[in-house]
Write a protein that holds these residues in place. Structure first.
Motif, PDB file in Angstrom:
ATOM      1  N   ASP A 296      -6.309 -90.597 -37.170  1.00 35.28           N
ATOM      2  CA  ASP A 296      -4.844 -90.616 -37.075  1.00 35.28           C
ATOM      3  C   ASP A 296      -4.288 -91.892 -37.713  1.00 35.28           C
TER       4      ASP A 296
ATOM      5  N   LYS B 136      -1.196 -82.233 -31.789  1.00 43.72           N
ATOM      6  CA  LYS B 136      -2.471 -81.690 -32.249  1.00 43.72           C
ATOM      7  C   LYS B 136      -3.552 -81.829 -31.183  1.00 43.72           C
ATOM      8  N   ARG B 137      -3.640 -83.004 -30.590  1.00 42.01           N
ATOM      9  CA  ARG B 137      -4.663 -83.264 -29.575  1.00 42.01           C
ATOM     10  C   ARG B 137      -4.382 -82.474 -28.292  1.00 42.01           C
TER      11      ARG B 137
ATOM     12  N   LYS C 172      -2.732 -79.656 -27.878  1.00 45.98           N
ATOM     13  CA  LYS C 172      -2.972 -78.222 -28.061  1.00 45.98           C
ATOM     14  C   LYS C 172      -4.466 -77.911 -28.025  1.00 45.98           C
TER      15      LYS C 172
END
Length: 339
Positions: A74, A87-88, A90
């Protein structure tokens, strides 16, 4: 998916009914830094129905020591924290509806996001935003949980409109401002302790166990082994402009806002354009490259360098000017690069 939450359901304070309530609720997280990433992960693992998370910054190497959702990848990609968090999160729980917003939590945005929200969690780093959260909370009768930490010290207070004092009331008796920005650093255990206080209160609100909500202002210092819990009922002020008998919600007033902000604990100034509108990053990158600037970017932002100066530009036109706390100089850099 009952097995997923089975250990949480076994806890008498939650049970099957409480779990169903958690799964039906919407939490608004203001900030995706240390407190925001930790609180968000706990709520998502607990099966919150909806989570909206808003943050204006991107992931840097110094964040990795305490901001638990982010990775070195990231950092290398300069991902906005909200996008990286989404993102993480989900990947942790695909059943949760997650909305990530890359932008500034200004009063207009907060008022819009407040619609349909059951709880607001403060994970920001500045009092201008906190006071706007406070006024939005009072105006729309939404509970919110204040939290802050620096060094080995942290604090938390749960604000229930119409019941507890609001943040504006507390400022009359507790000197909170000195704890919002510090160059003395921070240790991760202080972050985790503040998160624990906030998230525990969040569960109580989400399952609607109003009698269990802590009525005190909690302050602690893990290094000095100090813990204080203060009753705040007498701090409620009838003349408070945010929660009093004749509220005017002063921190939602445009005249009380700034266009420039020094980011907490960093040599960085944020500039918000006076006229809001989306910027074409691809077009801007081409223009700046032709002018001799070193430009790197991703779908969310551009990083622009010329000599020792660096500016990061987001799609909404906001810019972070790195390497200075001088507002005048930051504005000149912005005007020179943006035109």
């Amino acid at each position: 998916m009952a097995e997923r939450y089975s250990r949480q359901i076994l806890f008498p304070g939650i049970g099957k009914e409480g779990q169903a309530k958690i799964g039906s609720k919407h939490v608004l997280m203001i900030g995706a830094g240390a407190l925001g990433s930790g609180n968000a992960e706990i709520l998502v693992r607990a099966g919150i129905g909806r989570l909206t998370i808003i943050d204006r910054d991107y992931v840097e190497a110094s964040n990795l020591q305490r901001q638990q959702l982010y990775t070195e990848e990231d950092v290398s990609e300069k991902l906005p924290k909200a996008a990286a968090a989404e993102k993480r999160l989900k990947a942790i729980n695909s059943d949760v509806e997650i909305r990530a917003i890359i932008g500034d939590a200004n009063p207009e945005v907060l008022e819009e996001l407040a619609k349909g929200t059951d709880l607001i969690i403060d994970a920001t780093d500045n009092f201008e935003t906190r006071m706007a959260i406070n006024d939005v909370s009072q105006k729309y009768r939404i509970p919110w949980i204040y939290g802050a930490c620096v060094g080995s010290h942290g604090m938390s207070f749960t604000i229930i409109p119409g019941v507890t004092p609001c943040l504006n009331c507390l400022l009359r008796t507790i000197p909170l401002q000195g704890l919002t920005c510090d160059t003395g650093g921070i240790i991760a255990p202080a972050v985790q302790m503040a998160i624990s206080h906030q998230s525990a209160e969040a569960f109580k609100i989400l399952v609607e166990d109003w009698d269990a909500i802590r009525a005190t202002f909690v302050s602690f210092d893990l290094w000095r082994n100090e813990y204080t819990s203060m009753k705040m009922s007498k701090a409620k002020f009838a003349g408070c402009l945010s929660c009093g008998e004749e509220p005017t919600y002063p921190y939602l007033d445009k005249e009380n806002r700034t266009k420039t902000t020094i980011l907490c604990g960093r040599d960085t100034v944020q500039i918000r354009p006076s006229v809001q509108g989306e910027v074409s990053l691809e077009q801007l990158a081409g223009q700046l490259d032709s002018l001799g600037y070193s430009v790197k970017g991703n779908p969310y932002l551009l990083s622009v360098e010329l000599g020792v100066e660096r500016m990061v530009i987001f799609k909404d036109g906001r810019a972070l000017i790195h390497g200075t706390k001088d507002l005048t100089h930051a504005k000149s850099v912005y005007q020179r690069i943006m035109g």
